[in-house]
Design an enzyme around this catalytic site. Structure first.
Site, PDB file in Angstrom:
ATOM      1  N   GLY A 175       0.751  -1.247   0.051  1.00 36.52           N
ATOM      2  CA  GLY A 175      -0.087  -0.052   0.131  1.00 36.52           C
ATOM      3  C   GLY A 175       1.000   1.285  -0.023  1.00 36.52           C
ATOM      4  O   GLY A 175       1.739   1.466   0.896  1.00 36.52           O
TER       5      GLY A 175
ATOM      6  N   LEU B 228      -0.315   9.348  12.419  1.00 41.25           N
ATOM      7  CA  LEU B 228       0.065  10.766  11.796  1.00 41.25           C
ATOM      8  C   LEU B 228      -1.155  11.391  11.188  1.00 41.25           C
ATOM      9  O   LEU B 228      -2.275  10.603  10.875  1.00 41.25           O
ATOM     10  CB  LEU B 228       0.968  10.530  10.510  1.00 41.25           C
ATOM     11  CG  LEU B 228       0.558   9.934   9.405  1.00 41.25           C
ATOM     12  CD1 LEU B 228      -0.406  10.252   8.256  1.00 41.25           C
ATOM     13  CD2 LEU B 228       1.660   8.883   8.444  1.00 41.25           C
TER      14      LEU B 228
ATOM     15  N   LEU C  47      -8.709   3.276  17.527  1.00 40.27           N
ATOM     16  CA  LEU C  47     -10.233   3.648  17.354  1.00 40.27           C
ATOM     17  C   LEU C  47     -10.423   4.782  18.244  1.00 40.27           C
ATOM     18  O   LEU C  47     -11.081   5.792  18.172  1.00 40.27           O
ATOM     19  CB  LEU C  47     -11.218   2.692  17.466  1.00 40.27           C
ATOM     20  CG  LEU C  47     -11.249   1.508  16.075  1.00 40.27           C
ATOM     21  CD1 LEU C  47     -12.467   0.586  16.541  1.00 40.27           C
ATOM     22  CD2 LEU C  47     -11.334   1.895  14.940  1.00 40.27           C
TER      23      LEU C  47
ATOM     24  N   CYS D 178     -10.366   8.901   8.142  1.00 37.98           N
ATOM     25  CA  CYS D 178     -10.447   8.129   9.602  1.00 37.98           C
ATOM     26  C   CYS D 178     -11.611   8.322  10.435  1.00 37.98           C
ATOM     27  O   CYS D 178     -12.067   7.305  10.964  1.00 37.98           O
ATOM     28  CB  CYS D 178      -8.961   8.286  10.326  1.00 37.98           C
ATOM     29  SG  CYS D 178      -7.745   7.354   9.676  1.00 37.98           S
TER      30      CYS D 178
HETATM   31  C1  UDX Z   1      -6.553  12.189  12.051  1.00 33.70           C
HETATM   32  C2  UDX Z   1      -5.953  11.929  13.466  1.00 33.70           C
HETATM   33  O1  UDX Z   1      -5.557  13.302  13.516  1.00 33.70           O
HETATM   34  C3  UDX Z   1      -4.718  11.206  12.997  1.00 33.70           C
HETATM   35  O2  UDX Z   1      -3.917  10.981  14.440  1.00 33.70           O
HETATM   36  C4  UDX Z   1      -5.042   9.705  12.497  1.00 33.70           C
HETATM   37  O3  UDX Z   1      -3.894   8.913  12.338  1.00 33.70           O
HETATM   38  C5  UDX Z   1      -5.689   9.900  11.193  1.00 33.70           C
HETATM   39  O4  UDX Z   1      -7.122  10.805  11.648  1.00 33.70           O
HETATM   40  P1  UDX Z   1      -6.305  13.527   9.525  1.00 33.70           P
HETATM   41  O5  UDX Z   1      -7.558  12.830   9.491  1.00 33.70           O
HETATM   42  O6  UDX Z   1      -5.248  13.182   8.737  1.00 33.70           O
HETATM   43  O7  UDX Z   1      -5.823  12.712  11.038  1.00 33.70           O
HETATM   44  O8  UDX Z   1      -6.355  15.084  10.214  1.00 33.70           O
HETATM   45  P2  UDX Z   1      -6.795  15.661  11.422  1.00 33.70           P
HETATM   46  O9  UDX Z   1      -5.906  16.853  11.669  1.00 33.70           O
HETATM   47  O10 UDX Z   1      -7.017  15.154  12.688  1.00 33.70           O
HETATM   48  O11 UDX Z   1      -8.059  16.714  10.792  1.00 33.70           O
HETATM   49  C6  UDX Z   1      -9.351  15.910  10.734  1.00 33.70           C
HETATM   50  C7  UDX Z   1     -10.626  16.752  10.497  1.00 33.70           C
HETATM   51  O12 UDX Z   1     -10.895  17.582  11.578  1.00 33.70           O
HETATM   52  C8  UDX Z   1     -10.259  17.767   9.235  1.00 33.70           C
HETATM   53  O13 UDX Z   1     -11.232  18.014   8.342  1.00 33.70           O
HETATM   54  C9  UDX Z   1      -9.877  19.192  10.124  1.00 33.70           C
HETATM   55  O14 UDX Z   1     -10.226  20.149   9.404  1.00 33.70           O
HETATM   56  C10 UDX Z   1     -11.103  18.910  11.121  1.00 33.70           C
HETATM   57  N1  UDX Z   1     -10.454  19.745  12.645  1.00 33.70           N
HETATM   58  C11 UDX Z   1      -9.468  19.445  13.165  1.00 33.70           C
HETATM   59  C12 UDX Z   1     -11.511  20.861  12.833  1.00 33.70           C
HETATM   60  O15 UDX Z   1     -12.370  20.853  12.371  1.00 33.70           O
HETATM   61  N2  UDX Z   1     -10.985  21.488  14.007  1.00 33.70           N
HETATM   62  C13 UDX Z   1      -9.914  20.960  14.805  1.00 33.70           C
HETATM   63  O16 UDX Z   1      -9.595  21.614  15.882  1.00 33.70           O
HETATM   64  C14 UDX Z   1      -8.974  20.046  14.123  1.00 33.70           C
HETATM   65  P1  ADP Z   2      -4.407   5.197   3.486  1.00 30.96           P
HETATM   66  O1  ADP Z   2      -4.783   6.566   3.738  1.00 30.96           O
HETATM   67  O2  ADP Z   2      -4.754   4.198   4.530  1.00 30.96           O
HETATM   68  O3  ADP Z   2      -2.889   4.974   3.056  1.00 30.96           O
HETATM   69  P2  ADP Z   2      -4.739   5.089   0.494  1.00 30.96           P
HETATM   70  O4  ADP Z   2      -6.125   4.654  -0.439  1.00 30.96           O
HETATM   71  O5  ADP Z   2      -4.071   6.397   0.351  1.00 30.96           O
HETATM   72  O6  ADP Z   2      -5.112   4.659   2.005  1.00 30.96           O
HETATM   73  O7  ADP Z   2      -3.664   3.918   0.071  1.00 30.96           O
HETATM   74  C1  ADP Z   2      -3.967   2.662   0.247  1.00 30.96           C
HETATM   75  C2  ADP Z   2      -3.361   1.831  -0.837  1.00 30.96           C
HETATM   76  O8  ADP Z   2      -3.148   0.584  -0.805  1.00 30.96           O
HETATM   77  C3  ADP Z   2      -3.875   2.124  -2.384  1.00 30.96           C
HETATM   78  O9  ADP Z   2      -2.876   2.786  -3.371  1.00 30.96           O
HETATM   79  C4  ADP Z   2      -4.181   0.767  -2.941  1.00 30.96           C
HETATM   80  O10 ADP Z   2      -3.959   0.745  -4.423  1.00 30.96           O
HETATM   81  C5  ADP Z   2      -3.238   0.118  -2.211  1.00 30.96           C
HETATM   82  N1  ADP Z   2      -3.797  -1.467  -2.212  1.00 30.96           N
HETATM   83  C6  ADP Z   2      -5.062  -1.903  -1.781  1.00 30.96           C
HETATM   84  N2  ADP Z   2      -4.974  -3.197  -1.801  1.00 30.96           N
HETATM   85  C7  ADP Z   2      -3.787  -3.859  -2.068  1.00 30.96           C
HETATM   86  C8  ADP Z   2      -3.279  -4.907  -2.194  1.00 30.96           C
HETATM   87  N3  ADP Z   2      -3.986  -6.253  -2.269  1.00 30.96           N
HETATM   88  N4  ADP Z   2      -1.981  -4.993  -2.912  1.00 30.96           N
HETATM   89  C9  ADP Z   2      -1.182  -3.780  -3.082  1.00 30.96           C
HETATM   90  N5  ADP Z   2      -1.685  -2.821  -2.792  1.00 30.96           N
HETATM   91  C10 ADP Z   2      -3.001  -2.528  -2.327  1.00 30.96           C
END
Ligand code: UDX
Ligand code: ADP
Length: 479
Positions: free
Chosen positions: A23, A183, A237, A292
């Site tokens: 991936g 991250l 989670l 997420c």
């Molecule tokens: C999140 C978690 O932070 C990270 O730890 C996990 O690994 C993946 O999910 P991400 O979704 O990349 O990360 O970004 P994040 O900075 O958490 O923001 C998520 C959403 O919340 C965005 O739409 C952001 O704009 C919003 N947000 C964040 C707010 O509206 N207010 C805030 O104060 C913070």
């Molecule tokens: P994340 O945010 O979790 O990294 P993405 O959708 O950006 O999710 O990346 C997941 C990647 O995994 C994609 O590029 C997809 O093509 C790849 N992927 C999914 N299934 C397989 C698989 N069986 N073998 C190799 N790559 C895969």
């Protein structure tokens, strides 16, 4: 197959020399780049079934498949040194001592658990590929965010396929451990270099130590938390659920502010200075997006319901309800302020990514808000510094819209895009939206002109001097 049975001590934990990451997405790409940077003696193969994505990882540094500040510089120094991108799953799995599963796990769209449970098809196919091609003992690391107990599924697949290898003579064994990634996009490199903590869950101490030793190359030991497998999966989670809950809490307060005359910026500051509460993640906005938060809460709700913990499920579901409502009320406010009618009105959308500093649009609040404005008859012009036109059109499913709803264009030049616009809606907190030339923009807009600032990036007083009508989320002194 139980994890203890998998405990085969034929690898020196200090000598993991070959890693495969399945991936090459938002998690796999940056994570392996940073790992390669700190571990020059480990060869890392990042593999993906998407050859277009792999070509981009091997291509120009300014056209990498994901935008992440600082990523290009790291890729420049490690690519083809000890970090390799390819579609060669078989070869890369075969030579790996340790394999990270970093594939996508979206919400199921059909069948049992549709709309709630994660679709584990990609995890399952990765596990099948590992079981088929791996040789000797392999440590398998769950990196993707996964529902609790996914490790059991992976173990079961790895176990069942143990003897189906093309080279049956060699015994293959596996240890499955969990190492969730925390991250956040936009700050991924910083988060990976200086993590708050690294979490490793697993029963096989040997495999846990092997991964721990890799992290010790740049992370202090006290920041590495080891737990059992299920605690590790659940913690990921719950961490996301807590973060999302905080955003829904502050967004709920933003509504009270608008009704009472309070200002969410001031309330956030006053509340966040309590050291027990803390000042992070208290920015109200159009609702959270990203790959997420929604998925993880849906998963949590699903788990709770499957254990008949309905009150707990309802509690977490509330976080999603507020988030949906926040997005809905933004679009409803726009319609209301524009006299309840968007036909023949031009609206400029500033920001399509789910947050600043990423080109990711997954679950971006912009998608639902734009779709609703389109349904109301608005003609949209969309701007985003990093999301491509193709991605915007794909996210809005433009090709399936009715002809009269296809009034959507993408424009890189903001001033050009604002020409004759009735309203401008700021949906992503990009830095460049904070210092626009509003005098120039106001002149070319159709009057009465409106700006809707859902990220509260503008100085409302300056704009009011221009007679621009301003609505700012969470601001009780709105027009
Ligand atoms: C999140 C978690 O932070 C990270 O730890 C996990 O690994 C993946 O999910 P991400 O979704 O990349 O990360 O970004 P994040 O900075 O958490 O923001 C998520 C959403 O919340 C965005 O739409 C952001 O704009 C919003 N947000 C964040 C707010 O509206 N207010 C805030 O104060 C913070
Ligand atoms: P994340 O945010 O979790 O990294 P993405 O959708 O950006 O999710 O990346 C997941 C990647 O995994 C994609 O590029 C997809 O093509 C790849 N992927 C999914 N299934 C397989 C698989 N069986 N073998 C190799 N790559 C895969």
């Amino acid at each position: 197959m139980s994890t203890s049975k998998l405990q085969i001590k034929n690898i020196d934990p200090l000598k993991i020399s070959n890693i495969c990451c399945i991936g090459a997405g938002y998690v796999g790409g940056p994570t392996m780049a940073v790992l390669a940077n700190y571990c020059p003696n480990i060869k890392i193969n990042v593999v993906d079934i998407n050859s277009e994505r792999i070509d981009k990882w091997n291509g120009e540094l300014n056209e990498l498949p994901i935008f992440e500040p600082g990523l290009d510089l790291i890729i420049k120094s490690v690519r083809k040194r000890n970090l390799f991108f390819s579609t060669d799953l078989r070869g890369s799995i075969k030579s790996a001592d340790m394999i990270f599963i970093s594939v996508n796990t979206p919400i199921k769209t059909k069948g049992i658990g549709a709309g709630q449970a994660s679709d584990l098809s990609w995890v399952e196919s990765s596990a099948r590929q590992i079981s088929k091609f791996a040789k000797g003992h392999t440590i398998v690391v769950e990196k993707s965010t996964l529902p609790v107990k996914t490790a059991e599924i992976i173990q079961s697949i790895l176990g069942s396929y143990e003897d189906l290898d093309d080279e049956k003579t060699e015994k293959k064994t596996f240890s499955v451990i969990s190492n969730p990634e925390f991250l956040a996009e936009g700050t991924a490199i910083e988060n990976l270099k200086f993590p708050d903590r690294v979490l490793i869950g697993g029963e096989d101490q040997f495999a846990v130590d092997a991964l721990k030793n890799i992290y010790l190359n740049w992370v202090k030991e006290e920041k590495i938390i080891t737990t059992n497998l299920w605690s590790s999966e659940l913690s990921k989670l719950i961490a996301n659920a807590f973060l999302a809950q905080r955003i829904s809490s502050i967004n709920a307060v933003s509504m009270i502010c608008e009704s009472t005359g309070a200002n969410i910026k001031e309330v956030s500051k006053a509340v966040g200075t309590d050291s027990r509460i803390g000042d992070k993640f208290l920015d109200s906005g159009p609702g959270f997006g990203g790959s997420c938060f929604k998925k993880d809460i849906l998963n949590l709700v699903y788990i709770c319901r499957s254990f008949s913990l309905n009150e707990v499920a309802d509690y977490w579901e509330g976080v999603l309800l507020i988030n949906d409502w926040q997005q809905e009320r933004v679009y409803k406010t726009i319609v209301k302020k524009l006299y309840g009618n968007l036909n023949e009105k031009k609206i400029l959308i500033l920001g399509f990514a789910f947050k600043a500093n990423t080109n990711d649009t997954r679950n971006s609040p912009s998608i639902d808000i734009c779709n609703n404005l389109i349904k109301e008859g608005a003609s949209l012009v969309i701007n985003d510094p990093k999301v491509s036109e193709k991605e915007v059109f794909h996210s809005l499913n433009i090709y399936n819209l009715k002809k009269e709803q296809k009034n959507i264009t993408f424009e890189k030049d903001i001033v050009q895009a604002a020409n004759k616009a009735d309203a401008i809606v700021i949906l992503t907190d990009w830095e460049q939206y904070k210092n626009l030339n509003w005098e120039q923009i106001y002149k070319i807009m159709r009057k009465p002109a409106w700006v809707f600032d859902t990220r509260r990036v503008l100085s409302i007083e300056t704009l009011k001097e221009l007679k621009l009508n301003v609505w700012q989320l969470g601001n009780g002194s709105n027009d």
